[in-house]
Enzyme design. Structure first.
Site, PDB file in Angstrom:
ATOM      1  N   ASP A 436       0.858  -1.183   0.000  1.00 59.64           N
ATOM      2  CA  ASP A 436       0.000   0.000   0.000  1.00 59.64           C
ATOM      3  C   ASP A 436       0.898   1.239   0.000  1.00 59.64           C
ATOM      4  O   ASP A 436       1.830   1.347   0.799  1.00 59.64           O
ATOM      5  CB  ASP A 436      -0.899   0.007   1.233  1.00 59.64           C
ATOM      6  CG  ASP A 436      -1.943   1.116   1.163  1.00 59.64           C
ATOM      7  OD1 ASP A 436      -3.039   0.846   0.628  1.00 59.64           O
ATOM      8  OD2 ASP A 436      -1.655   2.229   1.622  1.00 59.64           O
ATOM      9  N   HIS A 449      -5.236  14.003  -9.968  1.00 61.41           N
ATOM     10  CA  HIS A 449      -5.374  12.568 -10.210  1.00 61.41           C
ATOM     11  C   HIS A 449      -4.498  12.093 -11.359  1.00 61.41           C
ATOM     12  O   HIS A 449      -4.109  10.914 -11.404  1.00 61.41           O
ATOM     13  CB  HIS A 449      -6.845  12.228 -10.500  1.00 61.41           C
ATOM     14  CG  HIS A 449      -7.704  12.271  -9.270  1.00 61.41           C
ATOM     15  ND1 HIS A 449      -7.768  11.247  -8.352  1.00 61.41           N
ATOM     16  CD2 HIS A 449      -8.527  13.256  -8.799  1.00 61.41           C
ATOM     17  CE1 HIS A 449      -8.597  11.566  -7.376  1.00 61.41           C
ATOM     18  NE2 HIS A 449      -9.080  12.788  -7.617  1.00 61.41           N
ATOM     19  N   ASP A 453      -2.254   8.914 -10.991  1.00 64.04           N
ATOM     20  CA  ASP A 453      -2.280   7.763 -11.892  1.00 64.04           C
ATOM     21  C   ASP A 453      -0.885   7.416 -12.387  1.00 64.04           C
ATOM     22  O   ASP A 453      -0.525   6.236 -12.506  1.00 64.04           O
ATOM     23  CB  ASP A 453      -3.192   8.040 -13.082  1.00 64.04           C
ATOM     24  CG  ASP A 453      -4.670   8.043 -12.695  1.00 64.04           C
ATOM     25  OD1 ASP A 453      -4.982   7.581 -11.575  1.00 64.04           O
ATOM     26  OD2 ASP A 453      -5.496   8.495 -13.514  1.00 64.04           O
ATOM     27  N   GLU A 478      -4.591   2.429  -4.266  1.00 68.56           N
ATOM     28  CA  GLU A 478      -3.139   2.338  -4.192  1.00 68.56           C
ATOM     29  C   GLU A 478      -2.680   1.017  -3.581  1.00 68.56           C
ATOM     30  O   GLU A 478      -1.559   0.895  -3.097  1.00 68.56           O
ATOM     31  CB  GLU A 478      -2.582   3.514  -3.382  1.00 68.56           C
ATOM     32  CG  GLU A 478      -2.961   3.516  -1.904  1.00 68.56           C
ATOM     33  CD  GLU A 478      -4.292   4.193  -1.608  1.00 68.56           C
ATOM     34  OE1 GLU A 478      -4.490   4.614  -0.462  1.00 68.56           O
ATOM     35  OE2 GLU A 478      -5.139   4.308  -2.537  1.00 68.56           O
ATOM     36  N   ARG A 503      11.459   4.054  -8.382  1.00 64.07           N
ATOM     37  CA  ARG A 503      10.831   4.054  -9.714  1.00 64.07           C
ATOM     38  C   ARG A 503       9.861   5.215  -9.866  1.00 64.07           C
ATOM     39  O   ARG A 503       9.819   5.872 -10.918  1.00 64.07           O
ATOM     40  CB  ARG A 503      10.094   2.729  -9.933  1.00 64.07           C
ATOM     41  CG  ARG A 503       9.603   2.491 -11.359  1.00 64.07           C
ATOM     42  CD  ARG A 503      10.784   2.383 -12.333  1.00 64.07           C
ATOM     43  NE  ARG A 503      10.369   1.935 -13.628  1.00 64.07           N
ATOM     44  CZ  ARG A 503      10.499   0.681 -14.068  1.00 64.07           C
ATOM     45  NH1 ARG A 503      11.044  -0.243 -13.281  1.00 64.07           N
ATOM     46  NH2 ARG A 503      10.119   0.359 -15.283  1.00 64.07           N
TER      47      ARG A 503
END
Length: 579
Positions: A436, A449, A453, A478, A503
């Protein structure tokens, strides 16, 4: 269109071959004499022979032939064979009858009589012809009277002849060779139908196989080819020919309704075509039996029953062609020759015109053209259906992928992992890691958003790339699940968790703080021995993940299970902080 043009040329060539086969003999060929009747008559059964010796009551032109009378008479005059070999045999087209009485009458009134039942008739090898020996015909014979009781066919009368040598009664060798060639053309499509049906379980393939089989029986019996290698009773040959043709015609109509593409036929015309198919099988089929009770009308009814069939089939093909049906174009090429040849045979059968039996070669060749072209059409349809099915399978796979894949990240979704969980557990994926992202709501609130995303996509990429022996899933929001198998699962899970912030930082610039992740890990020893459901794994991992968050986030909490029982009040657990 190029294929259709080629098929049209082949059809034309085969019809031309049939016409050549039916041509009269050349002047330099040896022609054996045969003698046609000079007159004919139809009477009641009680009419005595003496009443037929004179000229009264005879029809002495080539018309007004009737097969529905109780008795038919043929008059052969001696003037026909004057100066030639005297006739010794009577022969005609195979058809059912009760008796045939042959009477040779001399000028002085002397009579020699031979009476035969249907069972006495001998089919001639290589041709749809039977023969009967004449009573002795001498130079003093003035005429030969032939009385046929209960004839069932006009060609039985129109094709009746006298001859000395029965070699002339058999069909010419080239016509028999043509029949054998047509049989070969029929056998190959039947083999193709069997092969197609093994792959393509479509009803129209079975219907076409039945159609081809019926046409093979028709060529063997109506063409007389069967007599070249077998001896069948005349009654069997007389019935099998027309019966197989009626059955083949009915099956062709059923084949048409099944073979045409969806929408190529209007619903009304499709229902009419199916109705005419069964009508053609039943009505001409009953007439083809040539029973005593139907003798007065079965020959005429048999041929007239094909008129609505021809009309409906022609209309159905034209409608389908006008609607753009590719299959209908094949059928139009295949069935035009057979419709034309069938109309000619129908008119000849009704006595509307008289022609030699060699005209049947046109019909036999048309049958060969039909089955070959339709076999090509089935092959073409087979490829089209395969393309359609491949496209449908591709679409189904895409829909399945859509239903089992997360649209944003491309990872499996919860529905997919729940369906495959037992299988993956059996394959050794015995470590369940629930991931999470920490404080993810703040990213959406501060940056929108779209950036959120992008962070989720980057997280999925990190999970996917970090361990080749892992299965990654996005549960929603998530929250992600990673299933691991193999050695050192805890260390690999931690390495995966640490790869996520790196990342996201690389692929989503502009974030104020690194996006970290908390993880709850459940490891089950000897997973193959236990039946632990996805929901149970998830509940334990979720509790561990919240413990990791409660301990400060950006860390991993785990537990190792050796025997699975209900979750206890207190459990042995470990906790690691990210380096």
């Amino acid at each position: 269109m190029a294929l259709l043009r080629l098929l049209g040329r082949v059809a034309s060539a085969l019809v031309l071959l049939a016409l050549l086969a039916a041509r009269p003999a050349a002047a330099d060929e040896r022609v054996l004499p045969t003698f046609a009747p000079a007159c004919h008559a139809a009477t009641e059964a009680a009419r005595p022979e003496a009443a037929m010796r004179g000229r009264a009551g005879w029809v002495c032109h080539n018309g007004d032939w009737r097969s529905g009378s109780e008795a038919a008479w043929l008059r052969f005059e001696a003037s026909a064979w004057q100066g030639q070999d005297l006739p010794r045999q009577f022969f005609s087209r195979i058809a059912r009858f009760e008796t045939i009485t042959l009477t040779a009458i001399d000028h002085d009134g002397t009579r020699r009589v031979a009476r035969y039942a249907e069972a006495d008739a001998e089919p001639v090898a290589a041709g749809p012809v039977f023969r009967l020996p004449l009573p002795e015909v001498t130079p003093a014979t003035a005429l030969v009277l032939v009385r046929i009781e209960a004839p069932h066919s006009v060609p039985l009368l129109t094709e009746a002849r006298l001859t000395r040598d029965m070699d002339h009664a058999a069909w010419p060798r080239i016509e028999i060779m043509l029949l054998a060639f047509v049989m070969g053309m029929l056998v190959l499509p039947l083999l193709f139908d069997v092969s197609f049906f093994l792959v393509l379980r479509e009803r129209f393939v079975v219907l076409h196989a039945g159609l081809v089989s019926a046409m093979m029986v028709y060529v063997l019996t109506a063409g007389g080819l069967v007599t070249a290698f077998a001896r069948l009773p005349l009654a069997a040959m007389a019935v099998l020919g027309p019966l197989s043709y009626a059955l083949g015609a009915g099956l062709s109509a059923l084949f048409l309704t099944d073979f045409l593409e969806r929408g190529a036929q209007s619903p009304l015309l499709r229902r009419v075509t199916i109705a005419i198919a069964w009508f053609t099988i039943i009505v001409p089929g009953i007439c083809a039996l040539q029973l005593g009770a139907t003798q007065r009308f079965d020959d005429t009814a048999y041929f007239l029953a094909f008129l609505p069939f021809i009309l409906v089939i022609t209309t159905a093909i034209l409608e389908a062609v006008m609607r753009g049906s590719r299959s209908a174009r094949f059928i139009a090429v295949a069935w035009t020759p057979i419709i034309i040849a069938s109309v000619e045979r129908l008119l000849r059968g009704l006595g509307a015109h008289v022609g030699p039996s060699s005209l049947d070669q046109m019909l036999f060749v048309a049958l060969g053209i039909e089955v070959v072209v339709i076999s090509l059409a089935i092959a073409d349809r087979f490829l089209a259906l395969r393309r359609e099915r491949d496209a449908a399978l591709t679409e189904a796979k895409m829909l399945e992928q859509i239903s089992t894949r997360d649209s944003l990240t491309g990872l499996m979704n919860r529905r997919a992992i729940e369906a495959r969980f037992d299988e993956l557990l059996a394959q050794g994926f015995d470590t369940f890691a629930l991931v999470d992202l920490d404080r993810f709501k703040a990213i959406n609130d501060l940056h929108g958003h779209q950036v959120g995303d992008a962070a989720l996509i980057a997280c999925a990429s990190a999970i996917r790339a970090s361990d080749r022996d892992a299965v990654a899933v996005r549960l929603g929001g998530e929250e992600f699940v990673v299933l691991l198998r193999g050695p050192r699962p805890l260390e690999r899970a931690e390495a995966l968790r640490q790869a996520i912030p790196m990342r996201i930082a690389q692929e989503v610039p502009g974030l104020d703080l690194p996006v970290t992740a908390s993880m709850g890990v459940v490891m089950l020893a000897e997973a193959g021995r236990h039946r632990m459901a996805f929901a149970e794994f998830y509940a334990r991992a979720d509790a561990l993940m919240y413990e990791a968050k409660a301990a400060g986030r950006n860390r991993l909490a785990y537990e190792r299970l050796t025997v699975f029982n209900a979750p206890p009040e207190s459990r042995s657990k470990g906790e690691e902080r990210a380096a």
